[in-house]
Design a protein around this motif. Structure first.
Motif, PDB file in Angstrom:
ATOM      1  N   GLY A  10      40.419  42.307  12.544  1.00 35.62           N
ATOM      2  CA  GLY A  10      40.712  40.978  12.526  1.00 35.62           C
ATOM      3  C   GLY A  10      41.996  40.551  13.443  1.00 35.62           C
ATOM      4  N   SER A  11      42.921  41.561  13.659  1.00 35.83           N
ATOM      5  CA  SER A  11      44.163  41.398  14.457  1.00 35.83           C
ATOM      6  C   SER A  11      43.827  41.278  15.995  1.00 35.83           C
ATOM      7  CB  SER A  11      45.407  42.013  14.112  1.00 35.83           C
ATOM      8  OG  SER A  11      44.780  43.617  14.298  1.00 35.83           O
ATOM      9  N   ILE A  12      42.847  42.120  16.337  1.00 39.89           N
ATOM     10  CA  ILE A  12      42.460  42.147  17.682  1.00 39.89           C
ATOM     11  C   ILE A  12      41.675  40.716  18.406  1.00 39.89           C
ATOM     12  CG2 ILE A  12      41.257  43.592  19.416  1.00 39.89           C
ATOM     13  CD1 ILE A  12      44.004  44.790  18.299  1.00 39.89           C
ATOM     14  N   ILE A  13      41.090  40.231  17.412  1.00 41.11           N
ATOM     15  CA  ILE A  13      40.217  39.207  17.676  1.00 41.11           C
ATOM     16  C   ILE A  13      40.771  38.101  18.724  1.00 41.11           C
ATOM     17  CG2 ILE A  13      38.734  37.412  17.299  1.00 41.11           C
ATOM     18  CD1 ILE A  13      37.748  39.207  14.562  1.00 41.11           C
ATOM     19  N   PRO A  14      42.075  37.400  18.158  1.00 47.72           N
ATOM     20  CA  PRO A  14      42.736  36.387  19.280  1.00 47.72           C
ATOM     21  C   PRO A  14      43.066  36.894  20.414  1.00 47.72           C
ATOM     22  CG  PRO A  14      43.553  36.471  17.000  1.00 47.72           C
ATOM     23  CD  PRO A  14      42.615  37.563  17.054  1.00 47.72           C
ATOM     24  N   VAL A  15      43.550  38.069  20.497  1.00 45.36           N
ATOM     25  CA  VAL A  15      44.205  38.830  21.754  1.00 45.36           C
ATOM     26  C   VAL A  15      42.732  39.182  22.706  1.00 45.36           C
ATOM     27  CG1 VAL A  15      45.130  40.967  22.752  1.00 45.36           C
ATOM     28  CG2 VAL A  15      46.096  39.931  20.539  1.00 45.36           C
ATOM     29  N   LEU A  16      41.843  39.568  22.042  1.00 46.41           N
ATOM     30  CA  LEU A  16      40.571  39.799  22.778  1.00 46.41           C
ATOM     31  C   LEU A  16      40.051  38.629  23.383  1.00 46.41           C
ATOM     32  CD1 LEU A  16      38.167  41.694  23.681  1.00 46.41           C
ATOM     33  CD2 LEU A  16      36.871  41.203  21.512  1.00 46.41           C
ATOM     34  N   PHE A  17      40.078  37.504  22.747  1.00 50.68           N
ATOM     35  CA  PHE A  17      39.527  36.138  23.312  1.00 50.68           C
ATOM     36  C   PHE A  17      40.203  35.730  24.338  1.00 50.68           C
ATOM     37  CE2 PHE A  17      40.019  31.453  23.831  1.00 50.68           C
ATOM     38  CZ  PHE A  17      38.428  31.577  23.950  1.00 50.68           C
ATOM     39  N   MET A  18      41.639  35.771  24.073  1.00 52.66           N
ATOM     40  CA  MET A  18      42.591  35.272  25.310  1.00 52.66           C
ATOM     41  C   MET A  18      42.495  36.108  26.608  1.00 52.66           C
ATOM     42  SD  MET A  18      43.807  32.557  24.443  1.00 52.66           S
ATOM     43  CE  MET A  18      44.965  32.430  25.881  1.00 52.66           C
ATOM     44  N   GLU A  19      42.396  37.757  26.324  1.00 56.59           N
ATOM     45  CA  GLU A  19      42.297  38.419  27.599  1.00 56.59           C
ATOM     46  C   GLU A  19      40.976  38.070  28.345  1.00 56.59           C
ATOM     47  OE1 GLU A  19      43.161  42.338  26.270  1.00 56.59           O
ATOM     48  OE2 GLU A  19      45.229  42.069  26.174  1.00 56.59           O
ATOM     49  N   LEU A  20      39.745  38.114  27.668  1.00 56.29           N
ATOM     50  CA  LEU A  20      38.492  37.619  28.288  1.00 56.29           C
ATOM     51  C   LEU A  20      38.539  36.201  28.871  1.00 56.29           C
ATOM     52  CD1 LEU A  20      35.970  38.931  25.356  1.00 56.29           C
ATOM     53  CD2 LEU A  20      36.350  39.792  27.620  1.00 56.29           C
ATOM     54  N   TYR A  21      39.205  35.452  28.129  1.00 54.83           N
ATOM     55  CA  TYR A  21      39.290  34.048  28.768  1.00 54.83           C
ATOM     56  C   TYR A  21      40.046  34.048  30.282  1.00 54.83           C
ATOM     57  CZ  TYR A  21      40.647  29.227  29.821  1.00 54.83           C
ATOM     58  OH  TYR A  21      40.790  28.201  30.476  1.00 54.83           O
ATOM     59  N   GLU A  22      41.114  34.734  30.080  1.00 52.96           N
ATOM     60  CA  GLU A  22      41.920  34.873  31.347  1.00 52.96           C
ATOM     61  C   GLU A  22      41.082  35.679  32.511  1.00 52.96           C
ATOM     62  OE1 GLU A  22      44.875  33.534  32.288  1.00 52.96           O
ATOM     63  OE2 GLU A  22      44.885  32.485  30.479  1.00 52.96           O
ATOM     64  N   LEU A  23      40.390  36.810  32.106  1.00 52.15           N
ATOM     65  CA  LEU A  23      39.457  37.504  33.027  1.00 52.15           C
ATOM     66  C   LEU A  23      38.378  36.732  33.587  1.00 52.15           C
ATOM     67  CD1 LEU A  23      38.875  40.432  34.117  1.00 52.15           C
ATOM     68  CD2 LEU A  23      37.286  40.366  32.191  1.00 52.15           C
ATOM     69  N   PHE A  24      37.765  36.048  32.937  1.00 57.31           N
ATOM     70  CA  PHE A  24      36.620  35.092  33.415  1.00 57.31           C
ATOM     71  C   PHE A  24      36.989  33.913  34.280  1.00 57.31           C
ATOM     72  CE2 PHE A  24      34.106  36.670  29.699  1.00 57.31           C
ATOM     73  CZ  PHE A  24      33.442  37.767  30.483  1.00 57.31           C
ATOM     74  N   LYS A  25      38.138  33.461  33.779  1.00 59.77           N
ATOM     75  CA  LYS A  25      38.838  32.133  34.438  1.00 59.77           C
ATOM     76  C   LYS A  25      39.354  32.513  35.971  1.00 59.77           C
ATOM     77  CE  LYS A  25      42.792  30.528  33.531  1.00 59.77           C
ATOM     78  NZ  LYS A  25      44.135  29.789  33.264  1.00 59.77           N
ATOM     79  N   ASP A  26      40.228  33.515  35.853  1.00 62.48           N
ATOM     80  CA  ASP A  26      40.897  33.896  37.074  1.00 62.48           C
ATOM     81  C   ASP A  26      40.212  35.113  37.748  1.00 62.48           C
ATOM     82  OD1 ASP A  26      43.001  32.080  36.392  1.00 62.48           O
ATOM     83  OD2 ASP A  26      43.932  33.546  35.315  1.00 62.48           O
ATOM     84  N   GLY A  27      39.337  35.993  37.099  1.00 61.20           N
ATOM     85  CA  GLY A  27      38.891  36.970  37.823  1.00 61.20           C
ATOM     86  C   GLY A  27      39.862  38.255  37.738  1.00 61.20           C
ATOM     87  N   LYS A  28      41.173  38.132  37.279  1.00 65.49           N
ATOM     88  CA  LYS A  28      42.041  39.369  37.236  1.00 65.49           C
ATOM     89  C   LYS A  28      42.079  39.799  35.557  1.00 65.49           C
ATOM     90  CE  LYS A  28      44.558  37.097  40.752  1.00 65.49           C
ATOM     91  NZ  LYS A  28      45.407  36.169  41.224  1.00 65.49           N
ATOM     92  N   ASP A  29      42.241  41.025  35.690  1.00 64.05           N
ATOM     93  CA  ASP A  29      42.832  41.736  34.459  1.00 64.05           C
ATOM     94  C   ASP A  29      43.983  41.323  34.245  1.00 64.05           C
ATOM     95  OD1 ASP A  29      43.133  43.374  32.404  1.00 64.05           O
ATOM     96  OD2 ASP A  29      42.588  45.414  33.466  1.00 64.05           O
ATOM     97  N   PRO A  30      44.154  40.792  32.805  1.00 65.75           N
ATOM     98  CA  PRO A  30      45.525  40.114  32.163  1.00 65.75           C
ATOM     99  C   PRO A  30      46.380  41.230  31.918  1.00 65.75           C
ATOM    100  CG  PRO A  30      43.540  39.676  30.641  1.00 65.75           C
ATOM    101  CD  PRO A  30      42.990  40.235  32.070  1.00 65.75           C
ATOM    102  N   ARG A  31      45.773  42.465  31.754  1.00 63.05           N
ATOM    103  CA  ARG A  31      46.706  43.454  31.223  1.00 63.05           C
ATOM    104  C   ARG A  31      47.370  44.142  32.701  1.00 63.05           C
ATOM    105  NH1 ARG A  31      42.069  46.824  28.634  1.00 63.05           N
ATOM    106  NH2 ARG A  31      41.040  46.213  30.629  1.00 63.05           N
ATOM    107  N   SER A  32      46.840  44.048  33.587  1.00 66.84           N
ATOM    108  CA  SER A  32      47.490  44.573  34.908  1.00 66.84           C
ATOM    109  C   SER A  32      49.059  43.924  34.884  1.00 66.84           C
ATOM    110  CB  SER A  32      46.757  44.407  35.916  1.00 66.84           C
ATOM    111  OG  SER A  32      46.738  42.932  36.386  1.00 66.84           O
ATOM    112  N   GLN A  33      49.779  44.901  35.374  1.00 65.18           N
ATOM    113  CA  GLN A  33      51.384  44.364  35.788  1.00 65.18           C
ATOM    114  C   GLN A  33      51.513  44.017  37.094  1.00 65.18           C
ATOM    115  OE1 GLN A  33      53.428  44.847  33.283  1.00 65.18           O
ATOM    116  NE2 GLN A  33      51.596  45.475  32.045  1.00 65.18           N
ATOM    117  N   ASP A  34      50.456  43.644  37.941  1.00 62.81           N
ATOM    118  CA  ASP A  34      50.789  43.178  39.400  1.00 62.81           C
ATOM    119  C   ASP A  34      51.217  41.641  39.155  1.00 62.81           C
ATOM    120  OD1 ASP A  34      48.992  45.188  39.416  1.00 62.81           O
ATOM    121  OD2 ASP A  34      47.530  43.892  40.449  1.00 62.81           O
TER     122      ASP A  34
END
Length: 64
Positions: A40-64
């Motif tokens: 349950g604690s991962i669900i909001p983080v997962l949603f935001m990371e997937l959203y950013e990935l699909f919106k921008d096409g970039k991995d939100p976890r990358s440090q670039d």
């Protein structure tokens, strides 16, 4: 308005604003949340990371 109609309307509105990124992230997150091993604690983080990935096409976890 029933909840499923509200959800459908929100997804439709979000899809028009950001090319479907919200809907895709929502569907994948919903699938994960329904799995037996969902944390349950991962669900909001997962949603935001997937959203950013699909919106921008970039991995939100990358440090670039």
């Amino acid at each position: 308005m029933p909840t499923n109609e509200i959800t459908k309307k929100l997804l439709e509105d979000a899809a028009t604003r950001n090319g479907g990124a919200f809907g895709m992230a929502y569907d994948l997150t919903k699938t994960y949340a329904g799995s037996a091993n969902a944390d349950g604690s991962i669900i909001p983080v997962l949603f935001m990371e997937l959203y950013e990935l699909f919106k921008d096409g970039k991995d939100p976890r990358s440090q670039d």
